[in-house]
Design a protein around this motif. Structure first.
Motif, short mmCIF file in Angstrom:
data_model
loop_
_atom_site.label_atom_id
_atom_site.label_comp_id
_atom_site.label_asym_id
_atom_site.label_seq_id
_atom_site.Cartn_x
_atom_site.Cartn_y
_atom_site.Cartn_z
N LEU A 99 -25.73 -6.80 -24.81
CA LEU A 99 -25.95 -8.24 -24.68
C LEU A 99 -27.03 -8.61 -25.68
CD1 LEU A 99 -25.10 -10.74 -22.95
CD2 LEU A 99 -27.15 -10.29 -21.59
N GLY A 120 -22.01 -11.03 -26.69
CA GLY A 120 -21.78 -9.62 -26.45
C GLY A 120 -21.28 -8.91 -27.69
N LEU A 124 -18.06 -7.34 -22.72
CA LEU A 124 -19.25 -7.41 -21.88
C LEU A 124 -18.87 -7.19 -20.42
CD1 LEU A 124 -21.48 -10.47 -22.90
CD2 LEU A 124 -22.06 -8.04 -23.04
N ASP A 128 -22.92 -9.79 -17.16
CA ASP A 128 -23.60 -10.19 -18.40
C ASP A 128 -22.99 -11.47 -18.96
OD1 ASP A 128 -25.22 -7.96 -18.21
OD2 ASP A 128 -23.94 -6.73 -19.48
N THR A 129 -21.68 -11.59 -18.87
CA THR A 129 -21.00 -12.82 -19.29
C THR A 129 -21.50 -14.00 -18.45
OG1 THR A 129 -19.04 -11.58 -19.93
CG2 THR A 129 -18.75 -13.94 -19.58
#
Length: 265
Positions: A99, A120, A124, A128-129
């Motif tokens: 990330l 990313g 990802l 994290d997205t």
């Protein structure tokens, strides 16, 4: 007005000056897009830095970060648990699933643009997205509050509300990084006032037509607490959780908020 009493407004620019700032901001946007396109597994953050510097200089602008208080990069490259102010390095190699937050600034004809985004490397993880998207949505909420007559902390409160709305949307908490935030910007990169990313509304100087702020929420998947590494720059989460950072330079206009750091499609 009383003797010595300053009108408490967020510093403002003429429409022509805003156009000049938007020209600087467009170069920052182009640099960010070029950096994202170059960010592949095996590429170093120093290589990304060189991509950004080339875009900025080829456009006739100067990187505002380079040499700022001794900073060695044209971008801040903050990967995974690094929140902001990561120093580009040949030893910092991107990997699948990283990330990456990139912050970039440029000066054109004396005016500054400042913008950041998170993306990313390859695929990802969903969390994290969601973290990056929550941070973007918080920024958008802050941008929407850039209206004449609002006060500084109305923007802070809008950013915080945007974060809580994203928490409901994704069904998970996010840490609002403590002690860092946005700022005034113009012929210098960092100007008063400081813009917190949370807080009660209705306080601070008033926004008027032409007022400009850099709006930059930073969220984590864990703690709000950070520490600075021994390099005296890199800010990391104390629990090792991943962080995201989005930023635009934004002006108040009669026809609504104007983003001065637009990116090429």
């Amino acid at each position: 007005m009383g003797f010595g009493r300053k009108r408490k407004v967020v510093p403002f620019r003429t429409s022509g000056e805003l156009d000049a700032m938007a020209a600087a901001g467009a170069i920052v946007g182009a640099a960010l897009v070029a950096v994202r396109d170059a960010a592949k597994p095996g590429v170093s953050t120093l290589e990304l830095d060189r991509v950004a510097e080339a875009v900025i200089r080829d456009a006739g602008a100067v990187p505002s970060f380079l040499g700022y208080n001794g900073f060695t990069g044209s971008i801040c490259s903050s990967v995974n648990d690094r929140v902001v102010h990561g120093i580009p390095s040949a030893d910092d190699i991107l990997a699948e699933g990283d990330l990456v937050s990139i912050d970039c600034g440029a000066i054109l004809d004396g005016w500054h643009g400042d913008s950041a985004w998170t993306f990313g490397v390859g695929e990802l993880a969903q969390e994290d997205t969601e973290l990056s998207e929550a941070t973007r949505l918080s920024m958008e909420a802050g941008i929407a509050a850039m209206l004449p007559g609002n006060r500084l902390t109305d923007v802070s409160h809008a950013i915080e509300t945007g974060t809580h709305d994203a928490e409901k949307l994704f069904g998970r908490p996010f840490g609002i990084v403590d002690g860092y935030g946005g700022h005034g910007i113009g012929r210098e990169m960092h100007m008063e006032p400081f813009l917190a990313n949370e807080g009660a509304p209705g306080k601070g100087p008033q926004l008027v037509v032409g007022s400009v702020l850099a709006i930059e929420p930073m969220l984590t998947l864990g703690t709000y607490e950070t520490e600075v590494l021994d390099d005296d720059w890199t800010v990391v989460t104390t629990d090792g959780s991943r962080a995201a950072h989005w930023e635009h330079t934004v002006a108040v206009t009669e026809s609504g908020p104007r983003i001065l750091t637009l990116r090429p499609e």
